[in-house]
Design a protein around this motif. Structure first.
Motif, short mmCIF file in Angstrom:
data_model
loop_
_atom_site.label_atom_id
_atom_site.label_comp_id
_atom_site.label_asym_id
_atom_site.label_seq_id
_atom_site.Cartn_x
_atom_site.Cartn_y
_atom_site.Cartn_z
N CYS A 82 0.82 -1.23 0.00
CA CYS A 82 0.00 0.00 0.00
C CYS A 82 0.85 1.26 0.00
O CYS A 82 0.49 2.26 -0.63
CB CYS A 82 -0.92 0.00 1.21
SG CYS A 82 -2.41 -0.99 0.98
N CYS A 118 -5.79 -2.33 -1.28
CA CYS A 118 -4.66 -3.12 -0.77
C CYS A 118 -4.32 -4.39 -1.58
O CYS A 118 -5.19 -5.22 -1.82
CB CYS A 118 -4.96 -3.51 0.68
SG CYS A 118 -3.60 -4.36 1.49
N PRO A 119 -3.04 -4.53 -1.98
CA PRO A 119 -2.61 -5.70 -2.72
C PRO A 119 -2.05 -6.83 -1.85
O PRO A 119 -1.52 -7.82 -2.36
CB PRO A 119 -1.49 -5.13 -3.60
CG PRO A 119 -0.87 -4.08 -2.74
CD PRO A 119 -1.99 -3.50 -1.88
ZN ZN Z 1 -2.05 -2.96 2.11
#
Ligand code: ZN
Length: 219
Positions: free
Chosen positions: A128, A194-195
């Motif tokens: 992020c 978010c990844p």
């Molecule tokens: Zn994140």
């Protein structure tokens, strides 16, 4: 568990003046005018939406997790929460929430925290903080690394144990759950969808969100 203040919105997406999908792992920055309503929809469920807010006239006056928690006397955010800035302004108020709990303690994931929490080899995973920084650079207007402070994690479940520990738990959100905020002044919103793949905040499968805006006179 605190009592969740579940509250649905009466606003119809058909009347929104802005309607956008933010893909998993993307950043999103947009100005919200005083009085406008801003909704974030967790389209597929269990997606952490890392979010920062700024006074649109002075980015040094940004969202303050500490002041927000102190003012409401609760560590979780939900309907009725007033988001307070570093300079003591109310940036926005949460006016609807069908999820019931949002975190502002866990922070945004970063290369550094991924290495400490999970593995040195996780350093190069998309995080992020990178998304926030990329978004800030693209936005310009002086917004930069120094402006990336403690954030909100909408839809993220970070309970505090009786011993005072923080844990990242499986989400409590579901497909279609949303949170809606009314801007109390002109603000800038910055989102990192978010990844994160190393903890259950995104159910190990980051997914898209939808963001909508309504003008103040919609009601
Ligand atoms: Zn994140």
């Amino acid at each position: 568990m605190p009592v969740a203040a579940l509250q649905a919105s009466t606003l119809d997406p058909q009347t929104a003046v802005y309607d956008q999908i933010v893909e998993a792992g993307d950043s999103f920055l947009h100005k919200i005018e005083q009085g406008q309503f801003f909704r974030i929809v967790d389209l597929e469920g269990n997606q952490a939406v890392d979010t920062l807010f700024y006074n649109a006239r002075d980015y040094a006056d940004r969202y303050s997790a500490q002041d927000t928690i102190r003012e409401q006397g609760n560590i979780y955010l939900t309907t009725g929460t007033r988001l307070v800035s570093l300079f003591g302004n109310v940036l926005l108020t949460i006016v609807a929430d069908t999820c019931g709990r949002h975190d502002t303690l866990g922070g945004a994931c970063a290369a550094e925290s991924n290495m400490v929490r999970y593995d040195l080899g996780k350093r190069h995973m998309h995080a992020c903080r990178n998304s926030f920084l990329k978004g800030a650079m693209q936005w310009g207007h002086g917004l930069g690394k120094r402006d990336l402070g403690p954030n909100i994690n909408f839809f993220m479940n970070v309970p505090v144990t009786p011993e005072g520990k923080l844990t990242f738990e499986d989400g409590v959100s579901e497909a279609g759950k949303y949170v809606e905020l009314r801007a109390e002044m002109d603000v800038l919103v910055a989102i990192s969808n978010c990844p994160q793949l190393n903890n259950p905040c995104n159910a190990y499968n980051p997914t898209p969100i939808r963001v909508l805006l309504w003008d103040a006179n919609v009601l």
